[in-house]
Write a protein that holds these residues in place. Sequence first.
Motif, PDB file in Angstrom:
ATOM      1  N   PRO A  38     -10.977 106.086  88.202  1.00  0.00           N
ATOM      2  CA  PRO A  38     -10.615 105.608  86.866  1.00  0.00           C
ATOM      3  C   PRO A  38     -11.789 105.029  86.088  1.00  0.00           C
ATOM      4  CG  PRO A  38      -9.609 104.271  88.611  1.00  0.00           C
ATOM      5  CD  PRO A  38     -10.165 105.492  89.253  1.00  0.00           C
ATOM      6  N   LYS A  39     -12.783 104.425  86.775  1.00  0.00           N
ATOM      7  CA  LYS A  39     -13.912 103.834  86.050  1.00  0.00           C
ATOM      8  C   LYS A  39     -15.158 104.701  86.117  1.00  0.00           C
ATOM      9  CE  LYS A  39     -12.656  98.978  86.469  1.00  0.00           C
ATOM     10  NZ  LYS A  39     -12.359  98.637  87.869  1.00  0.00           N
ATOM     11  N   ARG A  40     -15.394 105.328  87.268  1.00  0.00           N
ATOM     12  CA  ARG A  40     -16.668 106.023  87.439  1.00  0.00           C
ATOM     13  C   ARG A  40     -16.615 107.502  87.099  1.00  0.00           C
ATOM     14  NH1 ARG A  40     -19.551 103.761  92.798  1.00  0.00           N
ATOM     15  NH2 ARG A  40     -18.497 101.763  92.934  1.00  0.00           N
ATOM     16  N   GLY A  41     -15.442 108.008  86.819  1.00  0.00           N
ATOM     17  CA  GLY A  41     -15.364 109.442  86.518  1.00  0.00           C
ATOM     18  C   GLY A  41     -15.300 110.261  87.788  1.00  0.00           C
ATOM     19  N   LEU A  42     -15.762 111.520  87.674  1.00  0.00           N
ATOM     20  CA  LEU A  42     -15.619 112.439  88.797  1.00  0.00           C
ATOM     21  C   LEU A  42     -16.603 112.104  89.922  1.00  0.00           C
ATOM     22  CD1 LEU A  42     -13.595 114.730  88.928  1.00  0.00           C
ATOM     23  CD2 LEU A  42     -15.460 116.331  88.440  1.00  0.00           C
ATOM     24  N   ILE A  43     -16.080 111.917  91.119  1.00  0.00           N
ATOM     25  CA  ILE A  43     -16.942 111.647  92.278  1.00  0.00           C
ATOM     26  C   ILE A  43     -16.847 112.827  93.240  1.00  0.00           C
ATOM     27  CG2 ILE A  43     -17.434 110.067  94.172  1.00  0.00           C
ATOM     28  CD1 ILE A  43     -16.298 107.826  92.602  1.00  0.00           C
ATOM     29  N   TYR A  44     -18.034 113.270  93.721  1.00  0.00           N
ATOM     30  CA  TYR A  44     -18.089 114.444  94.588  1.00  0.00           C
ATOM     31  C   TYR A  44     -17.850 114.074  96.057  1.00  0.00           C
ATOM     32  CZ  TYR A  44     -19.262 117.217  90.633  1.00  0.00           C
ATOM     33  OH  TYR A  44     -19.176 117.865  89.440  1.00  0.00           O
ATOM     34  N   PRO A  45     -17.375 115.030  96.826  1.00  0.00           N
ATOM     35  CA  PRO A  45     -16.957 114.719  98.194  1.00  0.00           C
ATOM     36  C   PRO A  45     -18.054 114.122  99.070  1.00  0.00           C
ATOM     37  CG  PRO A  45     -16.950 117.104  97.807  1.00  0.00           C
ATOM     38  CD  PRO A  45     -17.088 116.434  96.481  1.00  0.00           C
ATOM     39  N   LEU A  46     -19.311 114.537  98.844  1.00  0.00           N
ATOM     40  CA  LEU A  46     -20.359 114.003  99.715  1.00  0.00           C
ATOM     41  C   LEU A  46     -20.473 112.494  99.572  1.00  0.00           C
ATOM     42  CD1 LEU A  46     -23.148 116.719  99.511  1.00  0.00           C
ATOM     43  CD2 LEU A  46     -21.468 116.291 101.317  1.00  0.00           C
ATOM     44  N   GLU A  47     -19.957 111.950  98.455  1.00  0.00           N
ATOM     45  CA  GLU A  47     -20.034 110.509  98.261  1.00  0.00           C
ATOM     46  C   GLU A  47     -18.887 109.760  98.914  1.00  0.00           C
ATOM     47  OE1 GLU A  47     -20.952 107.803  94.622  1.00  0.00           O
ATOM     48  OE2 GLU A  47     -21.355 109.889  94.059  1.00  0.00           O
ATOM     49  N   PHE A  48     -17.739 110.418  99.070  1.00  0.00           N
ATOM     50  CA  PHE A  48     -16.631 109.641  99.640  1.00  0.00           C
ATOM     51  C   PHE A  48     -16.031 110.185 100.931  1.00  0.00           C
ATOM     52  CE2 PHE A  48     -13.016 112.265  98.401  1.00  0.00           C
ATOM     53  CZ  PHE A  48     -13.483 112.978  97.303  1.00  0.00           C
TER      54      PHE A  48
END
Length: 523
Positions: free
Chosen positions: A307-317
Amino acid sequence: QEIGDRPEEWLGRIHPDDRGEVEAWIAAHLNGRNAHFEGEYRMLHKDGAYRWVISRGLAVRIKDGQAYRMAGSQTDITARKKAEEQLLYDAFHDALTGLPNRALFMDRLQHVISASQRRAGSLYAVLFLDMDRFKIINDSLGHSVGDQLLIAVGRKLVDCIRPGDTVARLGGDEFAVLLENVSELVHATEVAERVHKKLAAPLDIKGTEIFTSVSIGIAVGEDRYERPEQVLRDADIAMYEAKARGNSCYEVFDTTMHANILDRLQLEADLRGAVDHKELILFYQPIIDLNTQELTGFEALVRWHHPKRGLIYPLEFIPLAEENGLIHPIGEWILHEACVGLKTLQDRHPARPPLRMSINISGKQFTQQDLVGKLAGFLRETGVDPATLALEITESMIMENVEAAVETMNRLRDMGIHLHIDDFGTGYSSLSYLHRFPVNALKIDRSFIKKLSADGANKEIILSIISLAKSLNFEVIAEGVEMEHQLSRIKEMHCAYGQGFLFAHPMGIQDIDAWLKGRKMQA
Ligand code: C2E
Ligand code: CA
Ligand code: CA
């Protein structure tokens, strides 16, 4: 018979370091302060060695209380003393490597911290070392090889330091080094470089050459440190950053790393709600039959709409989720969502053969007990034909626990689900096992495709993967095809399937229709 009865015959044989004490005990008894005499001390044996003895005695006195002789016993307690020393040693040393253990390391570090507080300018540093891929080596080559490897690494570490410094095994595959009297930071980084160099050569463990490396975090002594745990924690944080950069790296702790950790913790907290708040989405990347140019199916790739950071890619989470166990609910959501997505796509775009879907599975998920059962449920619920589904797993995932992985793979095969080995060529080599695995396809890692130059250089690895796959009856899918010349090269090499930005970026399900229309118009 060999010993006379003068006091010196006794006292003269007592270890010089103990004699004063023994004389004081005797005096305390003679002047009446102690009711009897008792003590443990070392006595010289005829053979020239000292023995530990315990002595108990009572003065024999004449009528006026004057002592004129001592009666008592003396017992050899050397064995007991040895056992006690051993216990004390064991309490502070690691049984496997013989190195100091965590308790002793912390004790020495505490002394060094206290000393540096008293004397300004006396610097010290702690190196936190964690072996790379130890678990894979341990699981695939056996625990006794793992043990020998830990011993060998411990020895190499000792070779890298000066006599006054300490190498300890903290537990598992973690070691720590305490450097005293470092006058500059470079001395600590030099030790880290020395360690990496020393470990670059393979170790010979029971006739097997094993390559190993360590990730190193360095914390340099600072005034704000009061307790050893603080120093070790910062070195550990730095190690973590080093590990994130790849094998065989080192990092020096700085306070921004604390901020990174806080960031991570926040992300982790947010991730806990991501499934429930429906913040995860699947993107789909087309996979193309290179002979016919036809779309054969998709790989599902997860994204997190934060909701705040926008699109996050899988390698990050995904790695975060693997660490804290959230991979289970997240992985389950992905499996379900991908089955639903596949059904939708197959209904919208009927094809012969029907469109397929590849789903990435993480290691933790793969060895989980109920993976197969859950998947069977989703297939039943959505009415998807299992033969149109493929799970992508990596070599290292299999190697972490070969037996369990093979069992899961067999059960999936029996259900008709396909298995693809992802990022093939980058993992811990499992060539000797490969024929045992019920696998349908190898995905050539995109790093190999990337290195393909226009003149065809660097194609050997790809060629050998393709011929390996052919001999084992596996399909081959090339990943990361970005340029026309890469496409021509892999087609020349008879690679059957391709995937990459050249064909399409991963996209939301709502964009697939438009992409397909665009393709038809081009054709
Ligand atoms: P992967 O399985 O190797 O996935 C392919 C990655 O390559 C994807 O990155 C994709 O967007 C990217 N890619 C595709 N074509 C090209 C290309 O032509 N050039 C380049 N440079 N990259 C290309 P993405 O989506 O960021 O995923 C990264 C990794 O995260 C995946 O690597 C996979 O290991 C993991 N992952 C993604 N989705 C899932 C999931 O649903 N579950 C699990 N467990 N892991 C996932
Ligand atoms: Ca994949
Ligand atoms: Ca891949």
